[in-house]
Design an enzyme around this catalytic site. Structure first.
Site, PDB file in Angstrom:
ATOM      1  N   LYS A 194     -18.206  46.044   4.192  1.00 57.16           N
ATOM      2  CA  LYS A 194     -17.441  47.079   3.463  1.00 57.16           C
ATOM      3  C   LYS A 194     -16.039  47.199   4.049  1.00 57.16           C
ATOM      4  O   LYS A 194     -15.884  47.236   5.270  1.00 57.16           O
ATOM      5  CB  LYS A 194     -18.185  48.422   3.508  1.00 57.16           C
ATOM      6  CG  LYS A 194     -17.519  49.483   2.662  1.00 57.16           C
ATOM      7  CD  LYS A 194     -18.459  50.627   2.326  1.00 57.16           C
ATOM      8  CE  LYS A 194     -17.782  51.693   1.508  1.00 57.16           C
ATOM      9  NZ  LYS A 194     -17.341  51.209   0.185  1.00 57.16           N
TER      10      LYS A 194
ATOM     11  N   HIS B   6     -22.752  51.943   6.057  1.00 57.34           N
ATOM     12  CA  HIS B   6     -22.776  50.844   5.092  1.00 57.34           C
ATOM     13  C   HIS B   6     -22.815  49.500   5.819  1.00 57.34           C
ATOM     14  O   HIS B   6     -22.545  49.422   7.007  1.00 57.34           O
ATOM     15  CB  HIS B   6     -21.527  50.878   4.193  1.00 57.34           C
ATOM     16  CG  HIS B   6     -21.599  51.919   3.111  1.00 57.34           C
ATOM     17  ND1 HIS B   6     -21.241  53.228   3.329  1.00 57.34           N
ATOM     18  CD2 HIS B   6     -22.017  51.841   1.811  1.00 57.34           C
ATOM     19  CE1 HIS B   6     -21.423  53.913   2.214  1.00 57.34           C
ATOM     20  NE2 HIS B   6     -21.896  53.107   1.283  1.00 57.34           N
TER      21      HIS B   6
HETATM   22  P1  NAD Z   1     -17.614  42.253  -3.458  1.00 55.72           P
HETATM   23  O1  NAD Z   1     -16.459  41.892  -2.608  1.00 55.72           O
HETATM   24  O2  NAD Z   1     -18.934  41.589  -3.227  1.00 55.72           O
HETATM   25  O3  NAD Z   1     -17.246  42.031  -5.014  1.00 55.72           O
HETATM   26  C1  NAD Z   1     -15.981  42.264  -5.580  1.00 55.72           C
HETATM   27  C2  NAD Z   1     -15.715  41.113  -6.529  1.00 55.72           C
HETATM   28  O4  NAD Z   1     -14.522  41.400  -7.266  1.00 55.72           O
HETATM   29  C3  NAD Z   1     -15.502  39.773  -5.798  1.00 55.72           C
HETATM   30  O5  NAD Z   1     -16.354  38.797  -6.357  1.00 55.72           O
HETATM   31  C4  NAD Z   1     -14.031  39.478  -6.052  1.00 55.72           C
HETATM   32  O6  NAD Z   1     -13.758  38.086  -6.139  1.00 55.72           O
HETATM   33  C5  NAD Z   1     -13.841  40.167  -7.402  1.00 55.72           C
HETATM   34  N1  NAD Z   1     -12.440  40.389  -7.738  1.00 55.72           N
HETATM   35  C6  NAD Z   1     -11.405  40.749  -6.932  1.00 55.72           C
HETATM   36  N2  NAD Z   1     -10.264  40.805  -7.647  1.00 55.72           N
HETATM   37  C7  NAD Z   1     -10.577  40.493  -8.923  1.00 55.72           C
HETATM   38  C8  NAD Z   1      -9.825  40.354 -10.130  1.00 55.72           C
HETATM   39  N3  NAD Z   1      -8.509  40.553 -10.161  1.00 55.72           N
HETATM   40  N4  NAD Z   1     -10.491  39.993 -11.267  1.00 55.72           N
HETATM   41  C9  NAD Z   1     -11.809  39.769 -11.266  1.00 55.72           C
HETATM   42  N5  NAD Z   1     -12.582  39.863 -10.130  1.00 55.72           N
HETATM   43  C10 NAD Z   1     -11.960  40.225  -8.994  1.00 55.72           C
HETATM   44  O7  NAD Z   1     -17.763  43.838  -3.345  1.00 55.72           O
HETATM   45  P2  NAD Z   1     -18.973  44.768  -3.824  1.00 55.72           P
HETATM   46  O8  NAD Z   1     -19.844  45.100  -2.663  1.00 55.72           O
HETATM   47  O9  NAD Z   1     -19.582  44.200  -5.071  1.00 55.72           O
HETATM   48  O10 NAD Z   1     -18.175  46.108  -4.148  1.00 55.72           O
HETATM   49  C11 NAD Z   1     -17.119  46.134  -5.077  1.00 55.72           C
HETATM   50  C12 NAD Z   1     -16.561  47.548  -5.191  1.00 55.72           C
HETATM   51  O11 NAD Z   1     -17.553  48.420  -5.745  1.00 55.72           O
HETATM   52  C13 NAD Z   1     -16.156  48.185  -3.843  1.00 55.72           C
HETATM   53  O12 NAD Z   1     -15.010  48.969  -4.049  1.00 55.72           O
HETATM   54  C14 NAD Z   1     -17.357  49.068  -3.509  1.00 55.72           C
HETATM   55  O13 NAD Z   1     -17.035  50.145  -2.658  1.00 55.72           O
HETATM   56  C15 NAD Z   1     -17.727  49.545  -4.886  1.00 55.72           C
HETATM   57  N6  NAD Z   1     -19.111  50.038  -5.039  1.00 55.72           N
HETATM   58  C16 NAD Z   1     -19.261  51.131  -5.818  1.00 55.72           C
HETATM   59  C17 NAD Z   1     -20.521  51.612  -6.107  1.00 55.72           C
HETATM   60  C18 NAD Z   1     -20.667  52.766  -7.066  1.00 55.72           C
HETATM   61  O14 NAD Z   1     -21.799  53.210  -7.324  1.00 55.72           O
HETATM   62  N7  NAD Z   1     -19.574  53.263  -7.624  1.00 55.72           N
HETATM   63  C19 NAD Z   1     -21.652  50.984  -5.559  1.00 55.72           C
HETATM   64  C20 NAD Z   1     -21.459  49.859  -4.760  1.00 55.72           C
HETATM   65  C21 NAD Z   1     -20.173  49.387  -4.524  1.00 55.72           C
END
Ligand code: NAD
Length: 270
Positions: A161, A157
């Site tokens: 991450k 990744h």
């Molecule tokens: P990122 O850090 O870019 O985004 C996360 C966002 O959540 C940030 O903008 C952060 O400010 C916000 N956040 C944190 N606490 C919060 C709260 N209390 N209220 C509202 N917003 C809040 O990360 P990302 O790359 O977008 O990934 C996010 C998550 O999704 C990770 O856990 C990642 O592993 C997961 N993910 C899952 C899949 C899937 O298919 N299930 C795919 C991609 C990423």
């Protein structure tokens, strides 16, 4: 029936913005709001502009309770502690909660499970069609091959991450353990360094790579003497996860409360 109203928590994150674009591109739903973590610089900004869609009048907020009250479904790709808090709001408002966040500890998962008694929760470490097929294939191949085949899971990744191995890698390991009829946590070898000794028969090993802007690559390798079987998935755009999340939100409408996975949404459940 009107269009399904979708809210996005963590809407200014990498996935949040991708989700906003995906909701806008789907005629079956409309975006009704988005939140960010208290103190975020993005609060008060126009979400359409942030997502490159042009202004859409939806302002990034910081009140998830109001968002859950208004939406039919909320998409949540944030951090484990936030998703656990959001789950309580979903239970209270009976709003569909689509949880893509990974890296959960037991206490976070307990909160998600408790919410699923009251509302529809769709949770998957990877929402793409291809990876969900890979999970099903991994289970089948692990069941078909004898334990002489060592199972190793390799993932890569992007450099931002924060959790490892990825939630998807662990889901693949669990699928392999399931196929073999063993308890995953008893056989998972999650880190090797130094003089580790020989590989233990029956272990499911993990190797983790981080770098660049790689969206997500996973391989499950079955290695025996003189031959190897490898199953792989390569994601090149986050849109595949967002498409799955929106599909899950629409599928969930009218379903009874419960904890569902993407296999249910995609009709791949056994
Ligand atoms: P990122 O850090 O870019 O985004 C996360 C966002 O959540 C940030 O903008 C952060 O400010 C916000 N956040 C944190 N606490 C919060 C709260 N209390 N209220 C509202 N917003 C809040 O990360 P990302 O790359 O977008 O990934 C996010 C998550 O999704 C990770 O856990 C990642 O592993 C997961 N993910 C899952 C899949 C899937 O298919 N299930 C795919 C991609 C990423």
């Amino acid at each position: 029936m009107g269009r399904t109203k979708i809210g996005i928590v963590g809407c200014a994150g990498r996935m949040g913005l991708t989700l906003a674009r995906q909701v806008a591109a789907n005629d079956g739903c409309e975006l009704c709001g988005g939140t960010e973590v208290a103190g975020s610089e993005q609060i008060g900004r126009d979400l359409g502009e942030l997502a490159g869609l042009g202004s859409n009048g939806i302002v990034v907020g910081d009140d998830p309770a109001a968002l859950f009250a208004e939406a039919d479904a909320v998409l949540d790709f944030t951090v484990p502690a936030a998703s656990a808090d959001h789950a309580a709001l979903a239970a209270e408002s009976k709003t569909t909660h689509v949880v893509g966040t990974t890296g959960f500890e037991t206490l976070h998962q307990t909160a998600i499970n408790a919410a699923a008694v009251h509302t529809v929760v769709v949770q998957a470490a990877n929402m793409s069609l291809g990876v969900n097929l890979l999970l099903a294939l991994t289970r089948q191949v692990a069941a078909a091959l004898d334990p002489e085949f060592d199972i190793e899971i390799v993932e890569m990744h992007h450099r931002h991450k924060v959790d490892a191995p990825s939630g998807t890698a662990l889901a693949l390991g669990r699928a392999a353990a399931d196929g073999r009829g063993v308890e995953h946590d008893d056989v998972a070898a999650r880190g090797r360094d130094g003089i580790t000794g020989e590989r233990k028969p029956g272990d499911i090993g993990y190797a983790v790579l981080r770098g660049g802007n790689v969206v997500g690559e996973h391989s499950v390798v079955f290695a025996a003497a003189d031959e190897r079987v490898a199953l792989s998935h390569i994601a090149t755009d986050r849109a595949i996860f967002a498409r799955g999340a929106v599909t899950a939100a629409l599928w969930a409408q009218g379903k009874p409360p419960g904890l569902y996975g993407m296999a249910d949404v995609l009709g791949l459940a056994d």
